[in-house]
Design a protein around this motif. Sequence first.
Motif, short mmCIF file in Angstrom:
data_model
loop_
_atom_site.label_atom_id
_atom_site.label_comp_id
_atom_site.label_asym_id
_atom_site.label_seq_id
_atom_site.Cartn_x
_atom_site.Cartn_y
_atom_site.Cartn_z
N THR A 72 7.70 -26.84 -7.88
CA THR A 72 6.71 -27.89 -8.10
C THR A 72 6.09 -28.34 -6.79
O THR A 72 4.86 -28.45 -6.66
N ALA A 73 6.95 -28.62 -5.80
CA ALA A 73 6.45 -29.08 -4.50
C ALA A 73 5.60 -28.01 -3.84
O ALA A 73 4.56 -28.31 -3.22
N ALA A 74 6.01 -26.75 -3.97
CA ALA A 74 5.23 -25.66 -3.37
C ALA A 74 3.87 -25.54 -4.03
O ALA A 74 2.86 -25.30 -3.35
N ALA A 75 3.81 -25.72 -5.35
CA ALA A 75 2.51 -25.68 -6.04
C ALA A 75 1.62 -26.81 -5.55
O ALA A 75 0.40 -26.63 -5.34
N SER A 76 2.21 -27.98 -5.33
CA SER A 76 1.44 -29.13 -4.84
C SER A 76 0.89 -28.88 -3.44
O SER A 76 -0.29 -29.12 -3.17
N ARG A 77 1.73 -28.36 -2.57
CA ARG A 77 1.28 -28.08 -1.20
C ARG A 77 0.29 -26.92 -1.18
O ARG A 77 -0.65 -26.91 -0.36
N THR A 78 0.47 -25.94 -2.06
CA THR A 78 -0.48 -24.84 -2.16
C THR A 78 -1.86 -25.35 -2.56
O THR A 78 -2.88 -24.92 -2.02
N ALA A 79 -1.88 -26.27 -3.51
CA ALA A 79 -3.16 -26.83 -3.97
C ALA A 79 -3.92 -27.48 -2.82
O ALA A 79 -5.13 -27.25 -2.66
N LEU A 80 -3.24 -28.28 -2.01
CA LEU A 80 -3.90 -28.93 -0.89
C LEU A 80 -4.41 -27.90 0.12
O LEU A 80 -5.54 -28.01 0.63
N ALA A 81 -3.57 -26.91 0.42
CA ALA A 81 -3.96 -25.90 1.40
C ALA A 81 -5.15 -25.07 0.90
O ALA A 81 -6.05 -24.72 1.67
N GLU A 82 -5.17 -24.76 -0.38
CA GLU A 82 -6.28 -24.01 -0.94
C GLU A 82 -7.57 -24.83 -0.92
O GLU A 82 -8.65 -24.29 -0.66
N LEU A 83 -7.44 -26.12 -1.19
CA LEU A 83 -8.61 -26.98 -1.11
C LEU A 83 -9.18 -26.98 0.31
O LEU A 83 -10.40 -26.87 0.50
N GLN A 84 -8.30 -27.08 1.29
CA GLN A 84 -8.74 -27.09 2.69
C GLN A 84 -9.36 -25.75 3.08
O GLN A 84 -10.23 -25.70 3.97
N SER A 85 -8.93 -24.67 2.45
CA SER A 85 -9.47 -23.35 2.77
C SER A 85 -10.75 -23.04 2.01
O SER A 85 -11.36 -21.99 2.22
N GLY A 86 -11.15 -23.94 1.09
CA GLY A 86 -12.39 -23.76 0.36
C GLY A 86 -12.25 -23.10 -1.00
O GLY A 86 -13.26 -22.84 -1.66
N ASP A 87 -11.02 -22.85 -1.44
CA ASP A 87 -10.79 -22.21 -2.74
C ASP A 87 -10.47 -23.29 -3.78
O ASP A 87 -9.32 -23.49 -4.17
N ALA A 88 -11.52 -23.98 -4.24
CA ALA A 88 -11.33 -25.10 -5.15
C ALA A 88 -10.77 -24.68 -6.50
O ALA A 88 -9.98 -25.41 -7.11
N VAL A 89 -11.16 -23.51 -6.97
CA VAL A 89 -10.70 -23.05 -8.29
C VAL A 89 -9.18 -22.87 -8.30
O VAL A 89 -8.48 -23.36 -9.20
N SER A 90 -8.66 -22.17 -7.31
CA SER A 90 -7.21 -21.98 -7.21
C SER A 90 -6.50 -23.30 -6.94
O SER A 90 -5.40 -23.55 -7.46
N ALA A 91 -7.12 -24.16 -6.14
CA ALA A 91 -6.53 -25.46 -5.83
C ALA A 91 -6.34 -26.28 -7.10
O ALA A 91 -5.29 -26.89 -7.32
N VAL A 92 -7.36 -26.30 -7.95
CA VAL A 92 -7.26 -27.06 -9.21
C VAL A 92 -6.17 -26.48 -10.09
O VAL A 92 -5.38 -27.22 -10.70
N ALA A 93 -6.08 -25.15 -10.17
CA ALA A 93 -5.05 -24.52 -10.99
C ALA A 93 -3.65 -24.89 -10.50
O ALA A 93 -2.76 -25.21 -11.32
N HIS A 94 -3.44 -24.91 -9.21
CA HIS A 94 -2.12 -25.26 -8.68
C HIS A 94 -1.85 -26.76 -8.79
O HIS A 94 -0.70 -27.17 -8.97
N ALA A 95 -2.88 -27.57 -8.67
CA ALA A 95 -2.69 -29.01 -8.87
C ALA A 95 -2.23 -29.29 -10.30
O ALA A 95 -1.29 -30.07 -10.53
N ARG A 96 -2.87 -28.66 -11.26
CA ARG A 96 -2.47 -28.83 -12.66
C ARG A 96 -1.06 -28.29 -12.90
O ARG A 96 -0.28 -28.90 -13.64
N LEU A 97 -0.74 -27.15 -12.27
CA LEU A 97 0.60 -26.59 -12.42
C LEU A 97 1.66 -27.54 -11.87
O LEU A 97 2.73 -27.71 -12.47
N SER A 98 1.36 -28.19 -10.75
CA SER A 98 2.35 -29.10 -10.15
C SER A 98 2.64 -30.28 -11.08
O SER A 98 3.79 -30.73 -11.18
N ILE A 99 1.63 -30.77 -11.77
CA ILE A 99 1.83 -31.86 -12.71
C ILE A 99 2.62 -31.38 -13.93
O ILE A 99 3.53 -32.06 -14.42
N GLU A 100 2.29 -30.18 -14.39
CA GLU A 100 2.99 -29.61 -15.55
C GLU A 100 4.47 -29.38 -15.23
O GLU A 100 5.35 -29.69 -16.04
#
Length: 220
Positions: free
Chosen positions: A115-143
């Motif tokens: 869960t924590a890794a998905a959350s940190r992945t989402a932030l890192a992907e957002l910073q790298s410009g990959d918003a689509v993957s970031a949103v997917a990982h953000a939703r996964l972290s909540i799930e």
Amino acid sequence: GSVASAIATRANLWLDLGQLARALQDRELARRAANEPVEERVVALLDLRLATEANVRADAAYARGRALLDEQPQLAMELTARLQLASLAPPAEALVAARDVAARARLAEFRGLETAAASRTALAELQSGDAVSAVAHARLSIELGRDQNTEDLSWPAIVQNAAVVLQRAGHTDEARRVVSRGEAWLREIAGQGVPPEFRDSFLNRNPVNRELLRLATRLR
């Protein structure tokens, strides 16, 4: 458990309650009591949390955390350290580390660390410009998170990370719902699980909890 580990656990509890000065006092006691390598690693993890959440001795904590990885710690400790180190690393390095930890945690069935890794992945992907993957990982972290703290991130931190990603990606209504859920959880814990004398510091001096409440106010 050892005396040093017990003191470090208490220091982490003080951090949860927003009592930084008491956490630092216990950190020093734990350091002095640590006589075995495993105890020193526990203190090193505490130092990484102090660095990531309160910017305390960040350079030294990062160096000790990197050294910890060479000592072949238990897997859960290693993965926790890697996630904490990722938060202090450049975005590209953080993304590689978070994705690696997510895969290894999933294989080991460490749900909290996944869960924590998905959350940190989402932030890192957002910073790298990959918003689509970031949103997917953000939703996964909540799930995956299901209103639970993890070895690395608290539930309020997971909620906050997800909401930031969702809002910046244009999903403001979804971000608002996620934050509302997190705020309700936080206030319930404060009312039912925190001693009255520490409720204000839990909500307003714990930096993660404070920022979640500020985010909830902004999204209303």
